[in-house]
Design a protein around this motif. Sequence first.
Motif, mmCIF file in Angstrom:
data_model
loop_
_atom_site.group_PDB
_atom_site.id
_atom_site.type_symbol
_atom_site.label_atom_id
_atom_site.label_comp_id
_atom_site.label_asym_id
_atom_site.label_seq_id
_atom_site.Cartn_x
_atom_site.Cartn_y
_atom_site.Cartn_z
ATOM 1 N N LEU A 161 10.069 2.529 3.783
ATOM 2 C CA LEU A 161 10.838 3.544 3.061
ATOM 3 C C LEU A 161 11.326 3.015 1.722
ATOM 4 O O LEU A 161 11.210 3.696 0.690
ATOM 5 N N PHE A 162 11.893 1.807 1.704
ATOM 6 C CA PHE A 162 12.365 1.230 0.446
ATOM 7 C C PHE A 162 11.208 1.006 -0.530
ATOM 8 O O PHE A 162 11.355 1.230 -1.740
ATOM 9 N N ILE B 39 0.842 -1.199 0.000
ATOM 10 C CA ILE B 39 0.000 0.000 0.000
ATOM 11 C C ILE B 39 0.876 1.248 0.000
ATOM 12 O O ILE B 39 0.616 2.220 -0.723
ATOM 13 N N CYS B 40 1.924 1.239 0.798
ATOM 14 C CA CYS B 40 2.847 2.369 0.858
ATOM 15 C C CYS B 40 3.491 2.615 -0.500
ATOM 16 O O CYS B 40 3.578 3.753 -0.976
ATOM 17 N N SER B 41 3.924 1.539 -1.152
ATOM 18 C CA SER B 41 4.545 1.661 -2.474
ATOM 19 C C SER B 41 3.547 2.198 -3.500
ATOM 20 O O SER B 41 3.869 3.088 -4.299
ATOM 21 N N PRO C 284 13.267 -7.002 12.269
ATOM 22 C CA PRO C 284 11.947 -6.511 12.678
ATOM 23 C C PRO C 284 11.974 -5.170 13.397
ATOM 24 O O PRO C 284 10.976 -4.435 13.377
ATOM 25 N N SER C 285 13.091 -4.832 14.038
ATOM 26 C CA SER C 285 13.174 -3.560 14.764
ATOM 27 C C SER C 285 13.312 -2.364 13.832
ATOM 28 O O SER C 285 13.237 -1.219 14.278
ATOM 29 N N GLN C 286 13.498 -2.617 12.526
ATOM 30 C CA GLN C 286 13.688 -1.543 11.541
ATOM 31 C C GLN C 286 12.482 -1.424 10.619
ATOM 32 O O GLN C 286 12.635 -1.278 9.409
ATOM 33 N N GLN C 287 11.303 -1.465 11.175
ATOM 34 C CA GLN C 287 10.084 -1.490 10.361
ATOM 35 C C GLN C 287 10.003 -0.322 9.387
ATOM 36 O O GLN C 287 9.557 -0.478 8.249
#
Length: 456
Positions: free
Chosen positions: A351-352, A296-298, A343-346
């Motif tokens: 962003l990618f 959805i973000c993309s 997982p800690s870098q959601q």
Amino acid sequence: MERNLKNVLVIAIGFLFLFTAYGALQNLQSSLNRAEGLGVATLSVIYASVIVSSMFLPPILIKKFGCKWTITASMCCYITFSLGNFYASWFTLIPTAIILGLGGAPLWSSESTYLTLSGNIYAKKTGKRGKDIVNQYFGIFYLIFQSSGVWGNLISSLVFRQESVKGEITKEQLTYCGANDCFSANITTNSTKRPADELIYTLLSIYTGSGILAVLLVAIFLDPIPNDSEENEEERNTSIASGFLSTFRHLRDKRQCLLIPLTMYSGFQQAFLAGDYTKSYVTCALGIRYVGFVMICSSATNSISSLIFGKISQYTGRIALYALGTVTHLTCIISLLVWRPHPSQQILFFLFAALWGLGDAVFQTQNNALYGVLFVKNKEAAFANYRLWESLGFVIAFGYSTYLCVNIKLYILLGALIFSVAFYGSVEYLQYRDLPETISDKMENQIEETVIQTKM
């Protein structure tokens, strides 16, 4: 509302309804139909069929039936695929995948032809530059169309969230996520199991209804393009006979050959996002429940960027936009090679996906507009080539998807991007070199017309 703009909105909303269903179904194929690789095989068959149809169908159908009815009939092919998923098997999905693929090339070729003709007609009426209006129309179209990824994934997320999904991701599995994924971490958990049939049938019913709405909208509200109705039957038959192999004859144009790598890269990068990024990064590190939200973000970024790029292209030019798309994807590819997802870098997962969507918006809008501007006299054959080579990129990417490590796929993607941009630069050079000759020819024609008028 201006008539041409109304027609652009009708096509865009029709594609929105249609690809709300198909786009989400495409993303779910490898998860819903994992047995014996049915899902991946289905996707390969779809794009292989698109290649076949691109060879001859678009020019024939557009010349015979016009853009409007070609779009309408092609949309019906997509609905058959939604119906085939109700009872997914080799005997239902493969035939409907072939039908969908045969309708895919005429659908996109007629859409691109319609928008290009509409833009040029409006530009002629208002005295504006045709390429600027065409860019705006494609920007509006992709703004609305790309949002289908938002709605399709949102619908599937809302439906499937009714079933509780649990499954922890181990440290061992995390070491094989991202570029390190060489299929050594095929650990089955509760997060990857097939949802209940009742939920699947509910989702497919929504998608089928969305496709039917798309067909009705285009059939009722889209105006036939004027150029479609000006030819008599004898002229149409002649065009069909001479246009059967026009897709291949168009390859005599050096510019078309030079654009093949750029067009194929569009298929490569879309296949990587939909298949490898979602599986090896998002599902591997966060779980399958996050795939819909990341997509959805993309899609949202892609949709908004498409409108912006369509508007500003008349001020920046397409070269600057291609440079932006190239740098964005280049940065993403290199970062994905060195990044170890956790997982800690959601926020990085989203962003990618957003940056990838921004780059894809450049290639989608500018590739279509570029084809429309360069090949004004052979629009149908040009857009058929566009769909053929883009689909070949999809087929190749899906073909090696289950055999290569993710880092190798990223290196292939990196090489394809550099290669395609270099060839695109050659096309711009040819256009720049031939521009003085074109201007000179126009001046000579104007002088001749002036002399004739003076004599009369």
